[in-house]
Design a protein around this motif. Sequence first.
Motif, mmCIF file in Angstrom:
data_model
loop_
_atom_site.group_PDB
_atom_site.id
_atom_site.type_symbol
_atom_site.label_atom_id
_atom_site.label_comp_id
_atom_site.label_asym_id
_atom_site.label_seq_id
_atom_site.Cartn_x
_atom_site.Cartn_y
_atom_site.Cartn_z
ATOM 1 N N HIS A 1 0.812 -1.220 0.000
ATOM 2 C CA HIS A 1 0.000 0.000 0.000
ATOM 3 C C HIS A 1 0.848 1.273 0.000
ATOM 4 O O HIS A 1 0.303 2.362 -0.078
ATOM 5 C CB HIS A 1 -0.921 0.020 1.229
ATOM 6 C CG HIS A 1 -1.845 -1.154 1.305
ATOM 7 N ND1 HIS A 1 -2.821 -1.396 0.367
ATOM 8 C CD2 HIS A 1 -1.922 -2.162 2.203
ATOM 9 C CE1 HIS A 1 -3.481 -2.495 0.695
ATOM 10 N NE2 HIS A 1 -2.955 -2.984 1.790
ATOM 11 N N THR B 1 1.765 8.312 2.115
ATOM 12 C CA THR B 1 0.441 7.702 2.206
ATOM 13 C C THR B 1 0.516 6.187 2.204
ATOM 14 O O THR B 1 1.438 5.592 1.642
ATOM 15 C CB THR B 1 -0.463 8.146 1.033
ATOM 16 O OG1 THR B 1 0.140 7.748 -0.200
ATOM 17 C CG2 THR B 1 -0.665 9.642 1.034
ATOM 18 N N LEU C 1 -2.401 3.339 1.347
ATOM 19 C CA LEU C 1 -3.774 3.129 0.915
ATOM 20 C C LEU C 1 -4.402 1.948 1.651
ATOM 21 O O LEU C 1 -3.823 0.863 1.714
ATOM 22 C CB LEU C 1 -3.836 2.882 -0.591
ATOM 23 C CG LEU C 1 -3.495 4.074 -1.492
ATOM 24 C CD1 LEU C 1 -3.609 3.666 -2.952
ATOM 25 C CD2 LEU C 1 -4.390 5.266 -1.201
ATOM 26 N N ALA D 1 -9.471 1.856 6.602
ATOM 27 C CA ALA D 1 -8.541 2.939 6.912
ATOM 28 C C ALA D 1 -8.608 3.306 8.389
ATOM 29 O O ALA D 1 -7.569 3.529 9.040
ATOM 30 C CB ALA D 1 -8.855 4.158 6.040
ATOM 31 N N ARG E 1 -7.053 6.262 2.926
ATOM 32 C CA ARG E 1 -5.643 6.002 3.251
ATOM 33 C C ARG E 1 -5.273 6.539 4.628
ATOM 34 O O ARG E 1 -6.029 7.297 5.246
ATOM 35 C CB ARG E 1 -4.722 6.634 2.207
ATOM 36 C CG ARG E 1 -4.453 8.142 2.292
ATOM 37 C CD ARG E 1 -5.484 9.030 1.674
ATOM 38 N NE ARG E 1 -5.768 8.686 0.305
ATOM 39 C CZ ARG E 1 -5.059 9.154 -0.739
ATOM 40 N NH1 ARG E 1 -4.068 10.009 -0.535
ATOM 41 N NH2 ARG E 1 -5.393 8.816 -1.972
#
Length: 378
Positions: free
Chosen positions: A303, A313, A315, A322, A350
């Motif tokens: 991710h 970030t 994801l 999240a 995210r």
Amino acid sequence: MNTAEQFIKDRLESRANDGALRKLSSSHLPIDFCSNDYLGFARSIALKEQIDQELKENDLHQNGSGGSRLLSGNTAYTEETEFFIAAFHQAQTGLIFNSGYDANVGLLSCLAQRGDTIITDELVHASLVDGARLTHAGRYTFRHNDLNDLETKLKNAKGNSYVVTESVYSMDGDIAPLTEINALCEQYNANFIVDEAHAIGIFGQQGKGLVQQLGLQDRVFARIVTFGKALGCHGAAVLGSPALRQYLINFARSFIYTTAAPVHTIASVKCAYQMLTATDFTTLIRKKIKHYADLLNDTGHDHATPTPSAIQTLLFPGNAAAKLAAALLQDKGFDVRAILSPTVKSGQERLRICLHTYNTDEEIRQLASEISQLKNNE
């Protein structure tokens, strides 16, 4: 219950059912990987002392400005600070607004007229979107950082056209191809506007921003520099030509019809800029960014896509996923927050991780280790 109250309750219930209901929180966990205070200026005792000294030396004692800048709220000190900021950024002039939101809305809403065209990257700040919506101009978006799609839109632009991007994107942390976008703007006689909110303090010599790092400062139409991120203060300025400054003073409603920032805010911004020149903060933050990227690459986390900015970030598609990932890191003392739809597109939810000069190498290592555990727990 009247119809307005019922409408409010229904909308809130729908948002709650989607797992996207926003709530205020005053709690902060011990290890900050959440705030935009990239260089630690917001918490800097040295900066506070410098601000206090600046106020004392210049006999700046008013608690508030007393009015809008066009009435009683302007001072010579504010105007001197604007030109100091402009000189730092190698711009002709600058005009201070009370916030980045005010600057973006004020600039776009008064510039483009009926028959003109605004073309924005699809991921620009909400304030830029709102500013464009307040015009009667034709409005188009282009796919994120997609030069071909931008050129298609430029070919169809009418009147005065304005291309609007961020230099560093606030939710993904990636950077725009500014040189290439600027070349297209010049080819199609469009005016290029760049929001440098998340680039100031991170990119360019002494943190002057990505536009200056790339040598584009004399070629873009306008820049927005924000004081509430790496500078640890509040407010923003629009940089551009003397004519643009005078135009904004006359037509930007978010500048005209609001009480001016107090002089303490102006002094804080000036001192923060002076502090940028005193230490090589860009090297310090880049070391943290590289350390994080190296560790994340070692984890092989599917991710994660490390960026060259202070914004990283991870994801986790779906609001529930999240929020769960954020909660697992928060349980370990890391202040990491989930970014949910509709702030980002559905499926693009995210964790947004911000790196700071005050994050120790060991804290970053521990965070990377916990992120690796998130992958293993999937």
